[in-house]
Scaffold this active site. Structure first.
Site, PDB file in Angstrom:
ATOM      1  N   ARG A 198       0.745  -1.334  -0.108  1.00 23.20           N
ATOM      2  CA  ARG A 198      -0.071   0.005   0.095  1.00 23.20           C
ATOM      3  C   ARG A 198       0.798   1.380   0.037  1.00 23.20           C
ATOM      4  O   ARG A 198       0.845   2.339  -0.779  1.00 23.20           O
ATOM      5  CB  ARG A 198      -0.690   0.042   1.287  1.00 23.20           C
ATOM      6  CG  ARG A 198      -2.273  -0.315   1.172  1.00 23.20           C
ATOM      7  CD  ARG A 198      -2.817  -0.579   2.492  1.00 23.20           C
ATOM      8  NE  ARG A 198      -1.993  -1.790   2.976  1.00 23.20           N
ATOM      9  CZ  ARG A 198      -2.270  -3.096   2.402  1.00 23.20           C
ATOM     10  NH1 ARG A 198      -3.290  -3.354   1.784  1.00 23.20           N
ATOM     11  NH2 ARG A 198      -1.425  -4.077   2.857  1.00 23.20           N
ATOM     12  N   THR A 199       1.679   1.342   0.998  1.00 22.01           N
ATOM     13  CA  THR A 199       2.338   2.639   1.054  1.00 22.01           C
ATOM     14  C   THR A 199       3.192   3.117  -0.219  1.00 22.01           C
ATOM     15  O   THR A 199       3.052   4.254  -0.814  1.00 22.01           O
ATOM     16  CB  THR A 199       3.576   2.694   2.351  1.00 22.01           C
ATOM     17  OG1 THR A 199       2.857   2.169   3.521  1.00 22.01           O
ATOM     18  CG2 THR A 199       3.869   3.912   2.582  1.00 22.01           C
ATOM     19  N   LYS A 229      26.149  -3.972  -1.001  1.00 22.64           N
ATOM     20  CA  LYS A 229      27.659  -4.104  -1.075  1.00 22.64           C
ATOM     21  C   LYS A 229      28.217  -3.268   0.203  1.00 22.64           C
ATOM     22  O   LYS A 229      29.324  -3.249   0.434  1.00 22.64           O
ATOM     23  CB  LYS A 229      28.049  -3.284  -2.207  1.00 22.64           C
ATOM     24  CG  LYS A 229      27.602  -3.566  -3.549  1.00 22.64           C
ATOM     25  CD  LYS A 229      28.072  -2.527  -4.776  1.00 22.64           C
ATOM     26  CE  LYS A 229      27.465  -3.241  -5.988  1.00 22.64           C
ATOM     27  NZ  LYS A 229      27.567  -2.036  -6.865  1.00 22.64           N
ATOM     28  N   ARG A 247      11.194   3.884   3.441  1.00 20.78           N
ATOM     29  CA  ARG A 247      10.975   2.777   4.427  1.00 20.78           C
ATOM     30  C   ARG A 247      12.004   2.049   4.632  1.00 20.78           C
ATOM     31  O   ARG A 247      12.802   1.674   3.748  1.00 20.78           O
ATOM     32  CB  ARG A 247       9.961   1.879   3.994  1.00 20.78           C
ATOM     33  CG  ARG A 247       9.523   0.722   4.628  1.00 20.78           C
ATOM     34  CD  ARG A 247       8.362   0.122   4.518  1.00 20.78           C
ATOM     35  NE  ARG A 247       7.036   0.837   4.528  1.00 20.78           N
ATOM     36  CZ  ARG A 247       5.831   0.343   4.858  1.00 20.78           C
ATOM     37  NH1 ARG A 247       5.713  -0.982   4.424  1.00 20.78           N
ATOM     38  NH2 ARG A 247       4.963   1.155   5.001  1.00 20.78           N
ATOM     39  N   HIS A 257       5.197   6.274  11.464  1.00 21.68           N
ATOM     40  CA  HIS A 257       4.676   6.266  10.105  1.00 21.68           C
ATOM     41  C   HIS A 257       3.987   7.414   9.751  1.00 21.68           C
ATOM     42  O   HIS A 257       2.479   7.401   9.926  1.00 21.68           O
ATOM     43  CB  HIS A 257       4.057   4.624  10.017  1.00 21.68           C
ATOM     44  CG  HIS A 257       3.576   4.231   8.621  1.00 21.68           C
ATOM     45  ND1 HIS A 257       3.881   5.143   7.417  1.00 21.68           N
ATOM     46  CD2 HIS A 257       3.482   3.088   8.287  1.00 21.68           C
ATOM     47  CE1 HIS A 257       3.264   4.567   6.405  1.00 21.68           C
ATOM     48  NE2 HIS A 257       2.938   3.228   6.571  1.00 21.68           N
TER      49      HIS A 257
HETATM   50  C1  NCD Z   1       1.663  -0.385   8.126  1.00 20.05           C
HETATM   51  C2  NCD Z   1       3.176  -0.643   8.476  1.00 20.05           C
HETATM   52  O1  NCD Z   1       3.642  -0.849   7.476  1.00 20.05           O
HETATM   53  O2  NCD Z   1       3.615  -0.126   9.380  1.00 20.05           O
HETATM   54  N1  NCD Z   1       1.104  -0.623   6.992  1.00 20.05           N
HETATM   55  C3  NCD Z   1       0.821   0.230   6.177  1.00 20.05           C
HETATM   56  O3  NCD Z   1       1.710   0.989   5.608  1.00 20.05           O
HETATM   57  N2  NCD Z   1      -0.236   0.596   5.664  1.00 20.05           N
HETATM   58  C4  NCD Z   1       0.987  -1.569   9.193  1.00 20.05           C
HETATM   59  C5  NCD Z   1       1.278  -2.950   9.161  1.00 20.05           C
HETATM   60  O4  NCD Z   1       2.204  -3.520   8.363  1.00 20.05           O
HETATM   61  O5  NCD Z   1       0.850  -3.584   9.845  1.00 20.05           O
END
Ligand code: NCD
Length: 303
Positions: A51-52, A80, A101, A129
């Site tokens: 999703r993100t 590396k 991320r 997040h």
């Molecule tokens: C969340 C995350 O990555 O922290 N997912 C997201 O980005 N919508 C929640 C999760 O992974 O449980």
């Protein structure tokens, strides 16, 4: 230059501006279709995401911009031994804005120190997040109506759940919010969070049984047990199905209590709830694109 690493990197006024802009985009998407023409978003994802990453990419495309990046560390110079700081310094010569991320807490902050362009934390370990928080706030504002005066239950993995930590940091700045933390002992909300709430005089309660508090809640924020942060499989297996929200449990809830979840859902919300009008999680995933569009425009100074 502004980076967004923690949800408190945005003031309440800035969040308000982003949520309003997201609503403007929803109301007239066409008006923004070329707003980021010629701009590039780099998605640096050192940890899995559906999703993100896709919603960031979709957001930039909807704004008429371009996207480059990677979706796993395996294909990058990190294998590396390159540092996050060096990778970011280099990528900031190729793009206008970065969404990162990383499995390590603090990695996007290190990246921001080296970056020549804005860095957005798209999730760092069990820490923060902030863009999920923007989606959560937009969902609450649009479907509940107000960001003040409600009781929110946060349920599941409150220890490792970064979306929970980010959301709490944002919500403590609004008025009249009561927190109820629902988790097994092993996945309790960290002490630094409860210490902060005590210091600010914000009411909270910690419980194990969801049923006991269900009737009090205006919002229920369910979370997945964060498998990837466990040190052993046995503990994960023991805890993963600790909470399952079923139609029977929903009968205990207020008739307008919203159910949120950052997704992915594993077993913690029964699929039978999906058709309940109080289920807000798929709408939340849709809002995520609009708030990311609004954030990109804001950080690029194009809002
Ligand atoms: C969340 C995350 O990555 O922290 N997912 C997201 O980005 N919508 C929640 C999760 O992974 O449980």
């Amino acid at each position: 230059m502004k980076h967004v690493i923690d949800s408190t990197d945005l003031t309440v006024e800035e969040i308000d501006g982003i949520l309003k802009l997201a609503q403007d985009i929803i109301d007239d998407k066409e008006a923004y279709s070329e707003a980021c023409k010629g701009k590039k978003l780099a998605t640096l994802f050192f940890e899995p995401s559906t999703r993100t990453r896709l919603s960031f990419e979709s957001a930039m495309m909807e704004l008429g911009g371009n996207v480059l990046g990677f979706s796993s560390a395996d294909s990058t110079s990190a294998t590396k031994g390159e540092s996050v700081g060096d990778t970011t310094r280099v990528v900031s010569c190729y793009a206008d804005i970065i969404a990162m991320r990383h499995p390590k807490e603090g990695a996007p902050m290190v990246a921001a120190e080296k970056s020549l362009i804005p860095v957005i934390n798209a999730g760092d370990g069990g820490h923060q997040h902030p863009t999920q928080t923007l989606a959560d706030l937009q969902t609450i504002r649009s479907l509940h109506g107000d960001l003040n005066n409600f009781t929110i239950g946060l349920c599941g993995d409150l220890k490792f759940g970064r979306t929970v930590h980010s959301l709490i940091n944002a919500l403590v700045r609004y008025e009249g919010i009561k927190f109820i933390f629902i988790s097994p002992e092993e996945l309790k909300i960290p002490d630094y969070v409860t210490d902060m709430l005590r210091e600010k005089g914000i009411p909270f309660q910690e419980v194990i049984r969801l049923e006991d508090v269900m009737p009090k809640l205006d919002l229920l924020y369910m979370t997945r047990v964060q498998k990837e942060r466990f040190f052993n499989e046995e503990d994960y297996v023991r805890l993963k199905d600790f909470y399952v929200l079923t139609p029977e449990k929903m009968e205990l809830a207020k008739p307008d209590m919203l159910v949120l979840h950052p997704l992915p859902r594993i077993n913690e919300i029964s699929v039978e709830i999906d058709d309940d009008p109080r289920a807000a999680y798929f709408k939340q995933a849709q809002f995520a694109v609009y708030v990311r569009m609004a954030l990109i425009l804001t950080l690029l100074g194009l809002a």
